[in-house]
Design an enzyme around this catalytic site. Structure first.
Site, PDB file in Angstrom:
ATOM      1  N   SER A 233       0.816  -1.219   0.000  1.00  0.00           N
ATOM      2  CA  SER A 233       0.000   0.000   0.000  1.00  0.00           C
ATOM      3  C   SER A 233       0.847   1.266   0.000  1.00  0.00           C
ATOM      4  CB  SER A 233      -0.908   0.012   1.239  1.00  0.00           C
ATOM      5  OG  SER A 233      -1.680  -1.156   1.311  1.00  0.00           O
TER       6      SER A 233
HETATM    7  N1  SAH Z   1      -0.825  -4.966   3.924  1.00  0.00           N
HETATM    8  C1  SAH Z   1      -0.094  -5.267   2.713  1.00  0.00           C
HETATM    9  C2  SAH Z   1      -0.828  -4.798   1.462  1.00  0.00           C
HETATM   10  C3  SAH Z   1      -1.610  -5.875   0.985  1.00  0.00           C
HETATM   11  S1  SAH Z   1      -2.484  -5.816  -0.514  1.00  0.00           S
HETATM   12  C4  SAH Z   1       1.297  -4.717   2.738  1.00  0.00           C
HETATM   13  O1  SAH Z   1       1.623  -3.969   3.667  1.00  0.00           O
HETATM   14  O2  SAH Z   1       2.079  -5.051   1.850  1.00  0.00           O
HETATM   15  C5  SAH Z   1      -3.832  -6.825   0.000  1.00  0.00           C
HETATM   16  C6  SAH Z   1      -3.503  -8.231   0.371  1.00  0.00           C
HETATM   17  O3  SAH Z   1      -4.707  -8.848   0.788  1.00  0.00           O
HETATM   18  C7  SAH Z   1      -2.963  -9.083  -0.785  1.00  0.00           C
HETATM   19  O4  SAH Z   1      -1.758  -9.672  -0.418  1.00  0.00           O
HETATM   20  C8  SAH Z   1      -4.049 -10.124  -0.987  1.00  0.00           C
HETATM   21  O5  SAH Z   1      -3.562 -11.392  -1.395  1.00  0.00           O
HETATM   22  C9  SAH Z   1      -4.673 -10.188   0.394  1.00  0.00           C
HETATM   23  N2  SAH Z   1      -6.032 -10.742   0.401  1.00  0.00           N
HETATM   24  C10 SAH Z   1      -7.003 -10.615  -0.535  1.00  0.00           C
HETATM   25  N3  SAH Z   1      -8.110 -11.268  -0.158  1.00  0.00           N
HETATM   26  C11 SAH Z   1      -7.831 -11.828   1.045  1.00  0.00           C
HETATM   27  C12 SAH Z   1      -8.571 -12.641   1.942  1.00  0.00           C
HETATM   28  N4  SAH Z   1      -9.822 -13.023   1.678  1.00  0.00           N
HETATM   29  N5  SAH Z   1      -7.977 -13.032   3.087  1.00  0.00           N
HETATM   30  C13 SAH Z   1      -6.698 -12.652   3.380  1.00  0.00           C
HETATM   31  N6  SAH Z   1      -5.950 -11.901   2.569  1.00  0.00           N
HETATM   32  C14 SAH Z   1      -6.504 -11.479   1.412  1.00  0.00           C
END
Ligand code: SAH
Length: 228
Positions: A73
């Site tokens: 993000s």
């Molecule tokens: N917090 C992260 C940004 C993540 S982007 C960072 O600091 O890098 C969003 C993430 O949510 C992705 O890795 C994606 O795979 C995950 N995601 C999507 N749907 C999800 C679900 N149902 N349960 C857990 N993770 C999920």
């Protein structure tokens, strides 16, 4: 990047976050982020969470690709979400969407324990390894669907959801302690999403307030009845 240039890039990022916080302050209620949160942002090496070929961009206030069609993000949004949950040293926090592990690392410096759930196995493994390697032993990464939260580690003082959902998953609200706070992007995959602050008062009463427009990758899966 030389040590000098790296420090300049970090300082520029922190300045950018402060300016963004100020310009959105009327919507977020947080024109100034806490010193504690800003120090945590300064302390986490974002370059360690992105690929070698993206090192020049690691300190920009922008989301970056992390593979598997996912992103790390934008730092301002990470800082804002972290500030909005009012992290305290004794807190136990749940993160949904570990991704690179960056948001989890920022939280790890501010609270007692972080449970983080990631649905893509390869990302969960990589983030867990990276966080262990950095000595952040108070973060526990789980490969699971975040719609169910992580009941075994709860209830939580705060929950940070880093993928957008059309509705707030009920299990997450359940796993929030009375007095707890959750930040979650709410909205459809390609439509208007809003960062929502969910507060549960001491009596368990839940209130939601929409703060500002955001663009997150979708929270995938979940119960069919809850899909948009
Ligand atoms: N917090 C992260 C940004 C993540 S982007 C960072 O600091 O890098 C969003 C993430 O949510 C992705 O890795 C994606 O795979 C995950 N995601 C999507 N749907 C999800 C679900 N149902 N349960 C857990 N993770 C999920």
């Amino acid at each position: 990047m030389s040590t000098h240039h790296r420090q300049q890039a970090i300082d520029a990022l922190l300045d950018h976050i402060r300016a963004e916080a100020l310009s959105c302050g009327a919507c977020t209620g947080r024109p100034m982020l806490s010193d504690r949160v800003m120090r945590a942002m300064a302390a986490v090496p974002r370059d360690a969470f992105v690929d070698p070929d993206l090192q020049d961009e690691a300190w920009l206030d922008a989301p970056l690709p992390i593979g598997h069609q996912q992103t790390i993000s934008q730092p301002f949004i990470v800082a804002l979400m972290t500030d909005l949950i009012d992290p305290k040293p004794d807190d136990v926090v749940l993160e949904i969407g570990t991704g690179s592990g960056y948001q989890a690392a920022v939280l790890a410096g501010l609270v007692k324990q972080v449970q983080s759930v990631e649905v893509i196995g390869a990302l969960a493994r990589m983030a867990a390894q990276r966080l262990q390697g950095m000595g952040l032993h108070n973060v526990h990464v789980h490969h699971s669907d975040g719609h169910s939260g992580w009941p075994a580690g709860g209830p939580y003082d705060a929950i940070v959801v880093t993928a957008a959902s059309p509705v707030i998953p009920p299990a997450l609200v359940e796993q929030l302690k009375p007095g707890g706070r959750m930040v979650i992007p709410v909205g459809p995959q390609h439509g208007r999403q809003e960062l929502v602050l969910v507060s549960k008062d001491a009596q368990g009463q839940v209130t939601e307030s929409g703060l500002l427009p955001v663009a997150f990758v979708p929270l995938t899966g979940g119960a069919p009845a809850l899909r948009a």
